[in-house]
Scaffold this motif. Structure first.
Motif, short mmCIF file in Angstrom:
data_model
loop_
_atom_site.label_atom_id
_atom_site.label_comp_id
_atom_site.label_asym_id
_atom_site.label_seq_id
_atom_site.Cartn_x
_atom_site.Cartn_y
_atom_site.Cartn_z
N SER A 1 78.54 31.03 58.65
CA SER A 1 79.89 31.46 58.44
C SER A 1 80.84 30.56 58.60
O SER A 1 81.89 30.33 58.17
CB SER A 1 79.80 32.94 59.03
N ILE A 2 80.79 29.97 59.83
CA ILE A 2 81.62 28.93 60.69
C ILE A 2 81.90 27.90 59.55
O ILE A 2 82.82 27.33 59.43
CB ILE A 2 81.50 28.67 61.81
N SER A 3 80.64 27.26 59.21
CA SER A 3 80.77 26.24 58.39
C SER A 3 81.52 26.45 57.09
O SER A 3 82.21 25.61 56.40
CB SER A 3 79.21 25.65 58.10
N GLY A 4 81.23 27.51 56.36
CA GLY A 4 81.63 27.98 55.14
C GLY A 4 83.29 28.28 55.44
O GLY A 4 83.99 27.68 54.48
N ARG A 5 83.76 28.74 56.54
CA ARG A 5 84.99 29.16 56.82
C ARG A 5 85.90 27.58 56.92
O ARG A 5 86.87 27.37 56.47
CB ARG A 5 85.25 29.71 58.04
N THR A 6 85.13 26.76 57.66
CA THR A 6 85.67 25.43 57.96
C THR A 6 85.90 24.63 56.43
O THR A 6 86.96 24.08 56.27
CB THR A 6 84.70 24.56 58.51
#
Length: 216
Positions: free
Chosen positions: A6-11
């Motif tokens: 999720s964090i990677s996608g948001r980044t």
């Protein structure tokens, strides 16, 4: 693992959003960025960090204010192009700090400039002593423009921009206002609002009418 994805996608999403912001603002380097642009950029960066770290926040809640800031940036950029008074408030005007080898103390004080500051910048331009300087202008970008006494090109500043007479530039260059109006009349221009740009270089006036009609 799910949180990491999720964090990677948001980044990735925020990277694209911030990249889009800089592309839409049309700025090429830091020297072209105004105070408003800096404020908006900081706000976009803060929103991006919050949205990346808070995985519970819906993306739309973070992207909406960023989209609004992008819109504000475009509106401000448009106003800066179309309205000189707005541009002067946001970006300021060039300020003369040295004339004919002499500090202008009043302007140094107004700009919170001390002698050490300006001498350091002169040394960066390979100028050892203030007596070598004909003019030194603090530009609205914060950079210092320096003209040496042995330079062949005299200082030239806009006398008219967007139909507005630049009284401060006339004072700096010691050009009477009537001389500008006389130059306009000689070109058949009786309303200064019809002039897009006017300057004087080596004693000759250059006048560009609005709608790309030029004469000199």
């Amino acid at each position: 693992m799910e949180e990491l994805v999720s964090i990677s996608g948001r980044t990735i999403v925020m990277f694209v959003a911030v990249l889009l912001f800089f592309r839409l603002t049309g700025k090429k380097d830091v020297g072209e960025v105004s105070v408003l642009d800096i404020i908006i950029t900081i706000m976009v960066a803060e929103l991006a960090v919050i949205l990346i770290e808070d995985t519970k926040m819906p993306l739309i809640r973070g992207l909406t204010p960023i989209a609004l800031l992008i819109l504000l940036s475009r509106v401000f950029s448009y106003l800066q192009v179309k309205n000189q008074r707005f541009r002067d408030v946001v970006d300021g005007k060039p300020v003369l700090l040295i004339r004919d080898g002499v500090f202008i103390e009043e302007n140094l004080f107004k700009q919170n400039y001390n002698i050490d500051d300006i001498m350091m910048q002169l040394r960066d331009k390979d100028i050892a002593d203030i007596q070598e300087v004909d003019w030194a202008l603090l530009e609205s970008s914060g950079s210092l423009s320096v003209f040496k006494k042995n330079d062949h090109s005299p200082l030239s500043l806009p006398l008219i921009m967007d139909g507005i007479l630049q009284h401060k530039h006339l004072d700096i260059l010691d050009i009477p206002e009537e001389e500008v109006h006389q130059a306009l009349r000689e070109e058949g221009i009786h309303d200064i609002r019809h002039v897009f740009y006017c300057s004087r270089f080596q004693g000759n006036f250059f006048i560009q009418k609005k709608n790309s009609a030029t004469t000199d």
